[in-house]
Write a protein that holds these residues in place. Structure first.
Motif, short mmCIF file in Angstrom:
data_model
loop_
_atom_site.label_atom_id
_atom_site.label_comp_id
_atom_site.label_asym_id
_atom_site.label_seq_id
_atom_site.Cartn_x
_atom_site.Cartn_y
_atom_site.Cartn_z
N HIS A 279 30.61 3.50 9.04
CA HIS A 279 31.08 2.14 9.35
C HIS A 279 30.85 1.22 8.17
CE1 HIS A 279 31.55 1.99 13.96
NE2 HIS A 279 32.41 2.77 13.36
N GLU A 280 29.69 1.38 7.54
CA GLU A 280 29.40 0.53 6.37
C GLU A 280 30.40 0.77 5.25
OE1 GLU A 280 25.35 0.48 4.83
OE2 GLU A 280 24.74 0.30 6.94
N VAL A 281 30.77 2.04 5.05
CA VAL A 281 31.77 2.37 4.02
C VAL A 281 33.10 1.70 4.37
CG1 VAL A 281 33.09 4.25 2.95
CG2 VAL A 281 30.65 4.57 3.44
N MET A 282 33.49 1.80 5.66
CA MET A 282 34.75 1.20 6.09
C MET A 282 34.74 -0.31 5.89
SD MET A 282 35.02 3.53 9.48
CE MET A 282 36.41 2.89 10.39
N ILE A 283 33.61 -0.93 6.22
CA ILE A 283 33.51 -2.39 6.07
C ILE A 283 33.62 -2.77 4.59
CG2 ILE A 283 31.85 -4.33 6.26
CD1 ILE A 283 31.00 -3.03 8.98
N ARG A 284 32.93 -2.01 3.73
CA ARG A 284 33.00 -2.31 2.29
C ARG A 284 34.42 -2.15 1.77
NH1 ARG A 284 28.47 0.80 1.61
NH2 ARG A 284 29.53 2.38 0.35
N SER A 285 35.14 -1.14 2.30
CA SER A 285 36.50 -0.89 1.80
C SER A 285 37.44 -2.06 2.17
CB SER A 285 37.06 0.43 2.35
OG SER A 285 37.41 0.29 3.72
N PHE A 286 37.17 -2.72 3.29
CA PHE A 286 38.06 -3.77 3.77
C PHE A 286 37.65 -5.16 3.27
CE2 PHE A 286 39.74 -6.36 7.51
CZ PHE A 286 41.06 -6.28 7.12
N GLU A 287 36.45 -5.27 2.72
CA GLU A 287 35.91 -6.59 2.34
C GLU A 287 36.82 -7.42 1.43
OE1 GLU A 287 31.24 -6.59 2.92
OE2 GLU A 287 31.87 -6.25 0.83
N PRO A 288 37.25 -6.88 0.27
CA PRO A 288 38.08 -7.73 -0.61
C PRO A 288 39.39 -8.14 0.05
CG PRO A 288 37.36 -5.72 -1.76
CD PRO A 288 37.00 -5.55 -0.32
N LEU A 289 40.01 -7.22 0.81
CA LEU A 289 41.29 -7.55 1.44
C LEU A 289 41.09 -8.58 2.55
CD1 LEU A 289 44.30 -7.26 1.80
CD2 LEU A 289 43.92 -5.23 3.20
N SER A 290 40.04 -8.43 3.38
CA SER A 290 39.87 -9.40 4.46
C SER A 290 39.60 -10.79 3.88
CB SER A 290 38.78 -8.96 5.45
OG SER A 290 37.54 -8.90 4.81
N ALA A 291 38.84 -10.87 2.78
CA ALA A 291 38.59 -12.18 2.16
C ALA A 291 39.91 -12.78 1.67
CB ALA A 291 37.62 -12.03 1.00
N PHE A 292 40.76 -11.95 1.07
CA PHE A 292 42.04 -12.47 0.57
C PHE A 292 42.94 -12.91 1.74
CE2 PHE A 292 46.55 -11.77 -0.25
CZ PHE A 292 46.75 -12.75 -1.22
N LEU A 293 42.99 -12.10 2.80
CA LEU A 293 43.86 -12.46 3.94
C LEU A 293 43.45 -13.80 4.55
CD1 LEU A 293 44.28 -8.95 5.65
CD2 LEU A 293 46.05 -10.23 4.42
N ARG A 294 42.14 -14.04 4.62
CA ARG A 294 41.67 -15.33 5.14
C ARG A 294 42.10 -16.47 4.22
NH1 ARG A 294 38.45 -13.79 9.33
NH2 ARG A 294 37.38 -11.83 8.93
N GLN A 295 41.96 -16.23 2.92
CA GLN A 295 42.33 -17.26 1.94
C GLN A 295 43.83 -17.57 2.03
OE1 GLN A 295 41.60 -15.68 -1.98
NE2 GLN A 295 42.78 -17.33 -2.93
N ALA A 296 44.64 -16.55 2.36
CA ALA A 296 46.09 -16.74 2.44
C ALA A 296 46.52 -17.17 3.85
CB ALA A 296 46.79 -15.44 2.05
N ASP A 297 45.55 -17.47 4.74
CA ASP A 297 45.83 -17.82 6.14
C ASP A 297 46.60 -16.71 6.85
OD1 ASP A 297 44.53 -20.24 6.01
OD2 ASP A 297 46.33 -21.35 5.41
N LEU A 298 46.22 -15.48 6.58
CA LEU A 298 46.92 -14.35 7.18
C LEU A 298 45.98 -13.44 7.97
CD1 LEU A 298 49.39 -13.38 4.28
CD2 LEU A 298 50.00 -14.40 6.48
N MET A 299 44.89 -13.99 8.48
CA MET A 299 44.04 -13.18 9.36
C MET A 299 44.19 -13.74 10.77
SD MET A 299 42.05 -10.55 9.52
CE MET A 299 40.92 -10.08 8.21
#
Ligand code: FE2
Ligand code: FE2
Length: 314
Positions: A279-299
């Motif tokens: 789970h930790e590996v999965m979370i780390r893999s998604f971290e940069p993308l989830s941060a970007f999606l929030r910044q782009a108002d796309l989460m």
């Protein structure tokens, strides 16, 4: 002499006056220059004749889906290395199918776009990168002694249908879902001393070329932000969540455990899906993308719930 430009005007939202065409063109030109300065031909960049190194892993142990479980503790070193070989072949197979999808979506897009525009030229260059990546992934699977993992018929049908709906913001969001999860993990794995050198080299090349693709897709999303319709935002912000359950299933494909010689492959997949280390590996893999999606108002709320339920968000 007066030059008459009577080319018909297309009616895409990107033709609206508030769309920053000049900025997008400048990015495409910069990436085109970067591509010609730093691109790699896997046929000569990887040492295909070098023997595999005894005792080295095909993916670092800490990212293996069963790492840290009781099942992992019971495995011999040899079995662990075999599982790493199968997990690598599986993840590279998924990468190949995704790059195939992306290239088909880009080709369809090019039928609507201006073939004289720098953005079209960069998209063609990106497709060329992906063709070399697919070759490189296939050759490394072959060199590792594993066999690729093929798609099931329904997965092939879904992959055939997807390019038809990959337009506007959604196009670039799907691109990032396919590229950023692998990218985040490859960045942390590529210099791992436990890794087979050929796999490390593959990751170094892939990270370098993918950073251009990710930059282009992220820029495409941010530039469309001011002109997005409500519908475009809501669909793009939530549909990406389907990537969560899809990747969770793909990353814990029971076939890998079967080929690695584990007695009960379905049980192994269940153990992997509940493994807190994984789970930790999965979370780390998604971290940069989830941060970007929030910044782009796309989460969007549905998208976020799907990723969280699949284990990619804490
Ligand atoms: Fe790629
Ligand atoms: Fe890419």
């Amino acid at each position: 002499m007066t030059v008459v430009n009577d080319a018909p005007k297309s009616k895409t939202p990107a033709d609206r006056p508030e769309y920053d065409h000049a900025g997008r063109t400048a990015i495409a030109n910069r990436l085109l220059k970067g591509s010609s300065a730093r691109s790699f031909d896997p046929i000569v960049e990887l040492d295909w004749d070098a023997p595999l190194e005894e005792g080295k892993y095909f993916l670092p142990p800490k990212v293996i889906s069963l790492y840290g479980t009781k099942l992992w503790d019971e495995m011999s070193e040899e079995q662990r290395i075999e599982l790493s070989r199968q997990e690598m072949a599986n993840v590279l197979s998924v990468g190949i199918w995704f790059e195939n999808l992306l290239n088909r979506a880009l080709l369809i897009r090019l039928m609507r776009e201006d073939p004289a525009a720098a953005t079209s030229h960069y998209e063609l260059t990106e497709m060329g990168d992906e063709c070399r990546h697919m070759t490189m992934f296939g050759k490394v699977i072959e060199r590792s002694g594993a066999r690729p993992y093929m798609m099931r018929p329904w997965e092939r049908w879904a992959m055939l249908a997807l390019p038809a709906v990959m337009r506007g913001t959604f196009m670039w969001v799907i691109t990032l879902v396919g590229e950023e999860l692998f990218d985040a993990l490859q960045r942390e794995m590529r210099n791992d001393p436990q890794l087979q050198p050929i796999v490390a080299r593959l990751m170094q090349i892939h990270v370098t070329e993918e950073s251009r693709h990710i930059g282009f897709a992220r820029d495409g999303i941010m530039r469309r932000k001011p002109i997005r319709s409500r519908w475009e935002t809501v669909t793009a912000a939530n549909l990406h969540g389907l990537g969560g359950p899809a990747f969770r299933r793909l990353f814990t494909n029971p076939q890998m455990y079967k080929r690695a010689g584990i007695a009960n492959p379905r049980e192994a997949a269940r153990i992997a899906r509940k493994n807190p280390n994984f789970h930790e590996v999965m979370i780390r893999s998604f971290e940069p993308l989830s941060a970007f999606l929030r910044q782009a108002d796309l989460m969007g709320p549905i998208g976020e719930r799907l990723w969280r339920r699949a284990g990619f968000l804490p």
